[in-house]
Design an enzyme around this catalytic site. Structure first.
Site, short mmCIF file in Angstrom:
data_model
loop_
_atom_site.label_atom_id
_atom_site.label_comp_id
_atom_site.label_asym_id
_atom_site.label_seq_id
_atom_site.Cartn_x
_atom_site.Cartn_y
_atom_site.Cartn_z
N ILE A 1 0.80 -1.26 0.14
CA ILE A 1 -0.12 -0.05 0.01
C ILE A 1 0.92 1.16 -0.05
O ILE A 1 1.98 1.24 0.72
CB ILE A 1 -0.98 0.15 1.44
CG1 ILE A 1 -1.94 0.94 1.13
CG2 ILE A 1 -0.22 -0.07 2.70
CD1 ILE A 1 -3.20 0.89 2.06
N ALA A 2 0.52 2.33 -0.66
CA ALA A 2 1.34 3.59 -0.79
C ALA A 2 0.69 4.70 -1.02
O ALA A 2 -0.41 4.44 -1.92
CB ALA A 2 2.38 3.37 -1.96
N TYR B 1 -3.06 0.34 10.51
CA TYR B 1 -3.61 -1.10 10.39
C TYR B 1 -4.29 -1.29 11.67
O TYR B 1 -5.37 -1.81 11.58
CB TYR B 1 -2.35 -1.97 9.98
CG TYR B 1 -1.56 -1.72 8.84
CD1 TYR B 1 -1.98 -1.15 7.70
CD2 TYR B 1 -0.23 -2.11 8.73
CE1 TYR B 1 -1.56 -1.12 6.54
CE2 TYR B 1 0.59 -1.91 7.40
CZ TYR B 1 -0.21 -1.21 6.33
OH TYR B 1 0.49 -1.07 5.30
N ASN C 1 8.21 1.10 10.92
CA ASN C 1 7.06 2.03 10.19
C ASN C 1 5.77 2.40 11.14
O ASN C 1 4.52 1.56 10.91
CB ASN C 1 6.66 1.40 8.84
CG ASN C 1 5.76 2.11 7.73
OD1 ASN C 1 5.27 3.23 8.44
ND2 ASN C 1 5.74 1.79 6.83
N GLU D 1 1.97 -7.67 6.51
CA GLU D 1 3.04 -7.45 7.30
C GLU D 1 3.80 -6.00 7.17
O GLU D 1 3.39 -5.38 6.13
CB GLU D 1 4.42 -8.56 6.84
CG GLU D 1 4.85 -8.32 5.46
CD GLU D 1 5.80 -9.21 4.99
OE1 GLU D 1 6.75 -9.07 4.20
OE2 GLU D 1 5.74 -10.46 5.51
#
Length: 141
Positions: A62-63, A108, A101, A96
């Site tokens: 995801i970005a 999440y 981060n 993961e």
């Protein structure tokens, strides 16, 4: 291929967003997008790439491009891919994330993922010791 699935644009966003890890190349995105089990949510501003197999959805990456961060796009993309995966029959989702981060971990956790395991020294870092990978999971509605 729809414009939002342009591998070069996705790779450019990934490069801008991933400064501690090796970003994915346009070729890698093209190969993943060609896989019938892999689905893209979003566009070059913010996207998630998810693989769905046998009732499980795995967030591959995801970005959010730095020019579009702090606008709620990451949360919207998370909610969207989980909803789509559930509609396709997935009952569990996993991912993961690098231990260093913390922003992604907070996202999440806010989206209902909980820690289920750790892979020691999984993510190489250019100037520091490798970061652990935190394995996270949640049930899909």
């Amino acid at each position: 291929m729809p414009p939002q699935a342009d591998p070069a644009a996705l790779a450019a966003t990934h490069t801008a967003a991933f400064t501690q890890s090796r970003p994915w190349t346009a070729q890698e995105f093209a190969e993943l997008l060609a896989d019938r089990f892999t689905h893209l949510t979003g566009d070059a501003r913010a996207f998630a790439l998810v693989r769905e197999i046998a009732g499980e959805a795995e967030l591959l990456t995801i970005a959010t491009h730095p020019d579009h961060q702090r606008q709620g796009l990451g949360r919207q993309i998370m909610q969207s891919w989980m909803k789509t995966a559930a509609e396709r029959g997935a009952t569990e989702a996993f991912l993961e994330v690098a231990q260093d981060n913390t922003a992604a971990q907070a996202l999440y956790s806010a989206c209902g993922f909980g820690l289920v395991g750790i892979r020691k020294a999984y993510y190489p870092r250019p100037t520091t010791a490798a970061a652990d990978a935190l394995l996270m999971k949640r049930r899909l509605p």
